[in-house]
Design an enzyme around this catalytic site. Sequence first.
Site, PDB file in Angstrom:
ATOM      1  N   LEU A   1       1.176   2.384   0.167  1.00 34.78           N
ATOM      2  CA  LEU A   1       1.666   3.688   0.816  1.00 34.78           C
ATOM      3  C   LEU A   1       1.723   4.926   0.080  1.00 34.78           C
ATOM      4  O   LEU A   1       1.987   5.997   0.726  1.00 34.78           O
ATOM      5  CB  LEU A   1       3.228   3.218   1.295  1.00 34.78           C
ATOM      6  CG  LEU A   1       3.091   2.186   2.587  1.00 34.78           C
ATOM      7  CD1 LEU A   1       4.523   1.866   2.873  1.00 34.78           C
ATOM      8  CD2 LEU A   1       2.164   2.442   3.586  1.00 34.78           C
TER       9      LEU A   1
ATOM     10  N   HIS B   1       0.322  -6.478   1.915  1.00 35.80           N
ATOM     11  CA  HIS B   1      -0.330  -5.897   1.159  1.00 35.80           C
ATOM     12  C   HIS B   1      -0.758  -4.429   1.515  1.00 35.80           C
ATOM     13  O   HIS B   1      -1.899  -4.394   2.167  1.00 35.80           O
ATOM     14  CB  HIS B   1      -1.479  -6.609   0.349  1.00 35.80           C
ATOM     15  CG  HIS B   1      -2.176  -6.317  -0.900  1.00 35.80           C
ATOM     16  ND1 HIS B   1      -2.737  -7.022  -1.560  1.00 35.80           N
ATOM     17  CD2 HIS B   1      -2.403  -4.852  -0.995  1.00 35.80           C
ATOM     18  CE1 HIS B   1      -3.400  -6.361  -2.663  1.00 35.80           C
ATOM     19  NE2 HIS B   1      -3.026  -4.872  -2.333  1.00 35.80           N
TER      20      HIS B   1
ATOM     21  N   ASP C   1      -1.058  -4.659  -9.070  1.00 39.20           N
ATOM     22  CA  ASP C   1      -2.155  -4.392  -8.355  1.00 39.20           C
ATOM     23  C   ASP C   1      -3.009  -3.250  -8.390  1.00 39.20           C
ATOM     24  O   ASP C   1      -2.456  -2.040  -8.466  1.00 39.20           O
ATOM     25  CB  ASP C   1      -1.676  -4.519  -6.731  1.00 39.20           C
ATOM     26  CG  ASP C   1      -3.023  -4.585  -5.883  1.00 39.20           C
ATOM     27  OD1 ASP C   1      -3.976  -5.526  -5.826  1.00 39.20           O
ATOM     28  OD2 ASP C   1      -3.177  -3.887  -5.014  1.00 39.20           O
TER      29      ASP C   1
ATOM     30  N   ASN D   1     -12.050  -2.637  -4.059  1.00 36.32           N
ATOM     31  CA  ASN D   1     -11.902  -3.780  -5.140  1.00 36.32           C
ATOM     32  C   ASN D   1     -11.041  -4.889  -4.663  1.00 36.32           C
ATOM     33  O   ASN D   1      -9.762  -4.538  -3.861  1.00 36.32           O
ATOM     34  CB  ASN D   1     -11.017  -3.149  -6.229  1.00 36.32           C
ATOM     35  CG  ASN D   1     -11.942  -2.581  -7.341  1.00 36.32           C
ATOM     36  OD1 ASN D   1     -13.177  -2.856  -7.376  1.00 36.32           O
ATOM     37  ND2 ASN D   1     -11.409  -1.789  -8.164  1.00 36.32           N
TER      38      ASN D   1
ATOM     39  N   ASN E   1       1.574   0.854  -7.272  1.00 37.79           N
ATOM     40  CA  ASN E   1       0.490   1.679  -7.791  1.00 37.79           C
ATOM     41  C   ASN E   1       0.695   3.357  -7.412  1.00 37.79           C
ATOM     42  O   ASN E   1      -0.222   3.682  -7.116  1.00 37.79           O
ATOM     43  CB  ASN E   1      -0.901   1.290  -8.023  1.00 37.79           C
ATOM     44  CG  ASN E   1      -1.607   1.062  -6.651  1.00 37.79           C
ATOM     45  OD1 ASN E   1      -0.766   1.151  -5.795  1.00 37.79           O
ATOM     46  ND2 ASN E   1      -2.743   1.217  -6.521  1.00 37.79           N
TER      47      ASN E   1
ATOM     48  N   ASP F   1      -4.843  -4.899   2.609  1.00 33.86           N
ATOM     49  CA  ASP F   1      -4.731  -4.130   1.591  1.00 33.86           C
ATOM     50  C   ASP F   1      -5.271  -2.796   1.923  1.00 33.86           C
ATOM     51  O   ASP F   1      -6.267  -2.078   1.291  1.00 33.86           O
ATOM     52  CB  ASP F   1      -6.077  -4.800   0.576  1.00 33.86           C
ATOM     53  CG  ASP F   1      -6.143  -4.036  -0.727  1.00 33.86           C
ATOM     54  OD1 ASP F   1      -5.059  -3.463  -1.025  1.00 33.86           O
ATOM     55  OD2 ASP F   1      -7.207  -4.406  -1.392  1.00 33.86           O
TER      56      ASP F   1
END
Length: 429
Positions: free
Chosen positions: A62, A59, A154, A280, A93, A307
């Site tokens: 990049l 997760h 995500d 988040n 994203n 993350d």
Amino acid sequence: MLVRGGRIVDPRQRLDALRDLRTEGDRIVEIGEHLRARAGEETIDAVGWVVAPGFIDAHVHLREPGFEAKETLASGTAAAVRGGFTTLCAMPNTEPAIDGVEMVARVGFPAPNRERGVLARIFPIAAMTRARAGREVLDYPSLVAAGAVAFSDDGSTVADARVMREVLRALAPLDRPAIVHAEDAALKGSGVMHEGAVSARLGVPGSPASAEESIVARDLILALEVGARVHIAHVSTARSMELIVWARERRARVTCEVTPHHLLFTDEAVEEFGARAKVNPPLRTAADARALRDAVRAGAIDFFASDHAPHTDAEKSGDLAHAAVGFTGLEIAVGAYARALPDLPMSDFVALCSTRAAEVLRLPGGTLAVGAPADITMFSERPWRVDPARFASKGRATPFEGWELPRCVEATVVAGRVAYRAEGGTSGS
Ligand code: DOR
């Protein structure tokens, strides 16, 4: 290459012993005792180090294409190998979002590519809905054929439960998980941190634990109904964990991950560090962090994931309400996991950093078995201090700044080549 004298820990082979290991080309070819160096063979003296299957961070953000000021495939994979990671799964994203076969092929690097500056393997996670807008289901089989290993919006949640059920129905036959970012937008409102005593004290809007838990519950129930696989990303509350255990007891096909920051920080970090601790899902309470550590010890968490969410310094300075959400993670993760769970058995630690993510996402690696990719992470119990000025990531903001961490990556080998070597390690030749 010959790696000599290390403690080889490979949960897949149930191996935890002092051994030597040989690679040839991009494969592991031999594990044994007292292997002798051949003429011209590169040797790494790993005495005092653990030698593990290459770590996988499933997760990470990049940022390419679209947000190259925050991170690129080159800077992100440079950060990865410094952090001990040989394989990354990249979130979609970006701008545009990774929602088509060309985009998946463009950001996927099943092997490192030195000309492109890509030092680690990158497996793309494709969007779950077109443009991550939460409305339109995609052609998942063609995305899998192009190299997508999972699907996720995500950063956002698919707000419409009916669309989410359609997504899960379409994914059910593929044996690839929907990775759920659980955050009900209406409950979250304009929340910039966890809703609780600290947000009240600071007088800022909070996002309640129920914003996460209600979506976790919804998606677990939908997964049970349609028989799809779901993976709950960055679990942050005790009740989310209870819901996952509840669904598992009912034979839901559910996996989950936890981040270093949710294991170690609480909402009080926002009071101390401001925007540097804005993320988040938000940092929660001490009881939540404790429950997550207990869940790791109980085997209820499938793998660790950082993350890694780099932003520019400018985006992370400024006030809490306007600062970007998330922070860099790849270069502190291994040390932070060890700090959070100092007594975790070493084979469990390695399984959570490598083996399990390979299994859940069907990635190559996760083992040092003969014939496996020569992806190797070597680390020691040498303490070190987090200094963002030394990061390879473009993201510098982290609430871990200045922390002393008890486990240090000494060398990272990707596809049979040394991609990173720490300065100041005790071993070396
Ligand atoms: O803190 C976060 N930052 N959480 C997310 O889910 C998205 C991420 C980002 O992309 O910056």
